[in-house]
Design a protein around this motif. Structure first.
Motif, PDB file in Angstrom:
ATOM      1  N   PRO A   1      47.132   2.896 -13.544  1.00  0.00           N
ATOM      2  CA  PRO A   1      47.088   2.364 -12.179  1.00  0.00           C
ATOM      3  C   PRO A   1      48.051   1.212 -11.931  1.00  0.00           C
ATOM      4  O   PRO A   1      47.914   0.506 -10.938  1.00  0.00           O
ATOM      5  N   THR A   2      49.003   0.999 -12.821  1.00  0.00           N
ATOM      6  CA  THR A   2      50.006  -0.048 -12.622  1.00  0.00           C
ATOM      7  C   THR A   2      51.367   0.512 -12.243  1.00  0.00           C
ATOM      8  O   THR A   2      52.301  -0.260 -12.049  1.00  0.00           O
ATOM      9  N   ASP A  47      37.481   8.603 -18.118  1.00  0.00           N
ATOM     10  CA  ASP A  47      37.831   7.870 -16.899  1.00  0.00           C
ATOM     11  C   ASP A  47      36.800   6.758 -16.718  1.00  0.00           C
ATOM     12  O   ASP A  47      35.624   7.037 -16.507  1.00  0.00           O
ATOM     13  N   ASN A  48      37.262   5.534 -16.782  1.00  0.00           N
ATOM     14  CA  ASN A  48      36.369   4.388 -16.652  1.00  0.00           C
ATOM     15  C   ASN A  48      36.764   3.584 -15.420  1.00  0.00           C
ATOM     16  O   ASN A  48      37.808   2.923 -15.419  1.00  0.00           O
ATOM     17  N   PRO A  49      35.972   3.618 -14.347  1.00  0.00           N
ATOM     18  CA  PRO A  49      36.326   2.834 -13.161  1.00  0.00           C
ATOM     19  C   PRO A  49      36.269   1.329 -13.388  1.00  0.00           C
ATOM     20  O   PRO A  49      36.860   0.572 -12.618  1.00  0.00           O
ATOM     21  N   PHE A  50      35.578   0.883 -14.437  1.00  0.00           N
ATOM     22  CA  PHE A  50      35.424  -0.543 -14.686  1.00  0.00           C
ATOM     23  C   PHE A  50      36.195  -0.989 -15.923  1.00  0.00           C
ATOM     24  O   PHE A  50      35.818  -1.958 -16.579  1.00  0.00           O
ATOM     25  N   GLU A  51      37.279  -0.311 -16.266  1.00  0.00           N
ATOM     26  CA  GLU A  51      38.017  -0.635 -17.472  1.00  0.00           C
ATOM     27  C   GLU A  51      38.780  -1.949 -17.317  1.00  0.00           C
ATOM     28  O   GLU A  51      39.259  -2.299 -16.235  1.00  0.00           O
ATOM     29  N   THR A  52      38.894  -2.670 -18.425  1.00  0.00           N
ATOM     30  CA  THR A  52      39.655  -3.899 -18.465  1.00  0.00           C
ATOM     31  C   THR A  52      41.113  -3.594 -18.813  1.00  0.00           C
ATOM     32  O   THR A  52      41.473  -2.448 -19.104  1.00  0.00           O
ATOM     33  N   ARG A  87      45.215  -0.404 -21.847  1.00  0.00           N
ATOM     34  CA  ARG A  87      46.303  -0.256 -22.814  1.00  0.00           C
ATOM     35  C   ARG A  87      45.910   0.681 -23.944  1.00  0.00           C
ATOM     36  O   ARG A  87      46.710   1.524 -24.375  1.00  0.00           O
ATOM     37  N   GLU A  88      44.688   0.562 -24.427  1.00  0.00           N
ATOM     38  CA  GLU A  88      44.226   1.461 -25.487  1.00  0.00           C
ATOM     39  C   GLU A  88      44.189   2.905 -24.996  1.00  0.00           C
ATOM     40  O   GLU A  88      44.578   3.831 -25.719  1.00  0.00           O
ATOM     41  N   HIS A  89      43.720   3.095 -23.783  1.00  0.00           N
ATOM     42  CA  HIS A  89      43.653   4.449 -23.232  1.00  0.00           C
ATOM     43  C   HIS A  89      45.050   5.046 -23.082  1.00  0.00           C
ATOM     44  O   HIS A  89      45.258   6.240 -23.327  1.00  0.00           O
TER      45      HIS A  89
END
Length: 607
Positions: free
Chosen positions: A226-227, A470-475, A480-482
């Motif tokens: 998302p960046t 898919d994690n909507p609340f990912e940090t 970066r790990e994903h």
């Protein structure tokens, strides 16, 4: 006789009495005798409470072992946590295989063991449903009412505060707009035809960036994170980061109308006005496919999430499916007798929904392209210009400024059908140019000519998400790990086919193909040799010598060919014998096909 202490030694003191030993009774003031306990020095001044430990005696073994419970008793015993039969049937893998027809005892036990494993897997899959805490709910109308009568304001007033905040309108003046959600459904990207580009977190309403590209914007698309996102502008495709900084300009993708992204292949698919379909690998920055489809201006394009195939709709009512490594369509499906206006593929990759100028909406099973008739076919009052399918199988379509959603994709009815009405109806303030369901949310995003609207559609999104997918609340660290794991697990573009199961299968030749290959060995002809002898001086050579040399070369080549054929025959016979003998090598191989054509040896005559 008493023992007397020796002289010169002091008399021994009386030994110290323990607290558990019985002492001589002492006389109390009342004249009664009372036993006095003498405690140790460590316990004399102690005023607390002591915890007494009970001595547990070991259980004695029974004289005879208990009888082993029978199978009926084991089945009749209630389990600790029984699972409902409905949930077990949901995850069942079919009836058990009866070992009656299996010949050997070894394979019977193997099959029985396999059934036990399958039963255990079914039970564990049913138990994991307890972890799915959220349930997908839908609107339920009272008797005499329909859910299509409910308005967005009524739905927003009767839900919680967090859900009601997801219903909002954005009025903007650089439309018409195109919109995209990220794969986890947290971020929103808007692109206006007159150059306006905006990216923001639509849940918290936090703006990432907003700028004007100063030229027309045809389409926008998020990339694998998302960046970063891609914007198809007037001439070329540009890459921007989260803050609106231009990262790259792809000049090989020119005059692009539609963009799509394959997350598991890291491919950005593009279709331009000249009919070219292109696939750009964003991990290495190279075009893995770029050719002319011959379909003209590409305005309808979606990828199949199941196999990565690109579905392109044309003006002849035909949907063609393309792969980046094949310059011809993998399949063609005639959907409408008129030009198509919209198409969509459901997130599971099982159904294709198409709409045409004939005001028809059809649902096709793209796993079975041999079928002639669609699964569902219904008529509308106007042709549908936008289509989308949610994670729970809801269908949304727009007819100009009019919007309808249907709760069941396979058996939904149209507005012309009086027995089946739409799930939700909504009239927008302007013409609808974009339509997408938000993943993992009961939200439908609508991009119009005047801005953007976020509508509440209860029951459209998947309520339970996989945080590893898919994690909507990912940090930022999890993101970066994903990204690293996704790059390591990237699927090559060569594996994009109609049937993804073909990759894991083995292309084993059939028995008929083996027999035909063996028979061809007996009908081979020696290759023709066209030898041109070198021109020599007069007297150095002659016609007879040239013919002789030519015959020598032909004989040598023929011998080499015969040796190669014999070697091939030996390999075929050896392979056939090995396959028939089995792994143990004890069984005798049957007579091969080549033995039928061998001449029988002459019988020895008795002398």
């Amino acid at each position: 006789m008493t023992k007397v202490a020796p002289k010169g030694r002091p008399k021994a003191k009386t030994p110290y009495k323990r607290y558990f030993e019985e002492q001589k009774p002492t006389e109390t003031g009342d004249g009664e005798l009372k036993h006095v306990k003498v405690f140790s020095k460590n316990r004399q001044n102690f005023t607390g409470d002591f915890i007494s430990m009970l001595n547990k005696t070991k259980k004695s073994r029974p004289a005879k072992p208990a009888a082993k419970p029978t199978k009926e008793e084991l089945e009749s015993r209630p389990k600790k946590n029984p699972i409902p039969k409905e949930i077990l049937d949901k995850y069942s893998r079919g009836e058990q295989v009866q070992p009656k027809g299996v010949k050997t005892r070894h394979f019977k036990e193997q099959q029985t063991r396999k059934e036990v494993y399958l039963e255990y897997a079914t039970e564990q899959a049913a138990r994991t449903e307890l972890l799915l805490q959220e349930t997908a709910g839908q609107l339920e109308a009272d008797e005499g009412e329909t859910t299509a009568e409910f308005r967005q304001s009524q739905i927003a007033d009767n839900v919680d505060i967090q859900s009601s905040a997801k219903h909002f309108n954005l009025n903007m003046e650089f439309g018409p707009y195109q919109m995209r959600y990220t794969k986890n459904g947290r971020h929103l990207l808007l692109g206006g035809r007159r150059g306006h580009v905006a990216a923001f977190d639509w849940v918290t309403k936090r703006l990432h960036c907003e700028f004007n590209a100063m030229e027309s914007v045809e389409d926008v698309q998020w990339l694998h994170v998302p960046t970063m996102y891609a914007v198809a502008q007037k001439s070329w495709v540009y890459f921007y980061d989260k803050k609106g900084t231009e990262l790259h300009c792809i000049k090989r993708l020119n005059r692009v109308n539609r963009l799509d992204f394959l997350p598991y292949h890291f491919l950005l698919a593009a279709g331009n006005s000249a009919g070219y379909a292109s696939w750009l690998d964003v991990s290495i920055g190279e075009l893995v496919g770029n050719f002319n489809t011959g379909l003209g201006d590409i305005r309808m394009m979606r990828h199949n999430p199941r196999n990565g195939v690109l579905c392109i709709g044309g003006g002849r009512g035909v949907v063609s499916m393309w792969s980046p490594k094949v310059r011809e369509p993998l399949a063609k499906l005639l959907c409408h007798s008129t030009a198509m206006t919209a198409l969509a593929v459901d997130p599971k990759g099982q159904h294709l929904v198409t709409a045409g100028l004939d005001r028809a909406v059809k649902v096709w099973d793209i796993r079975m392209l041999v079928q002639d008739k669609p699964l569902t076919h219904f008529q509308l009052r106007l042709p549908a210009n936008e289509l989308d399918v949610s994670q729970r199988g809801m269908l949304a379509l727009s007819q100009g400024t009019y919007l309808e959603t249907y709760s069941d994709l396979l058996s939904g009815g149209g507005s012309g059908d009086g027995t089946r009405l739409p799930y939700i109806r909504q009239r927008c303030d302007a013409f609808v140019h974009g339509l997408r369901f938000c993943p993992y949310e009961d939200v439908l995003g609508v991009a119009t000519a005047k801005g953007f609207q976020s509508l509440l559609v209860p029951g459209s999104g998947e309520p339970n998400f996989d945080a590893l997918e898919d994690n909507p609340f990912e940090t930022s660290k999890q993101r970066r790990e994903h990204e690293v794991h996704a790059l390591l697990e990237k699927i090559p573009s060569e594996l994009i086919t109609l049937d993804p199961q073909e990759i894991t299968g083995v292309d084993a030749p059939t028995l008929q193909e083996k027999i035909d290959a063996k028979r061809k060995l007996f009908h081979l002809k020696a290759p023709s040799i066209n030898m041109k002898s070198r021109h020599k001086m007069k007297g150095r050579g002659g016609t007879a010598k040239a013919a002789r040399n030519k015959q020598i070369v032909k004989d040598a080549k023929r011998k080499e060919f015969i040796a190669e054929v014999r070697e091939a025959k030996k390999n075929v016979i050896k392979q056939h014998t090995t396959n028939e003998a089995g792994a143990k090598g004890k069984a005798k191989a049957p007579r091969s096909v080549l033995d039928r054509f061998k001449p029988k040896p002459p019988k020895k005559q008795k002398t």
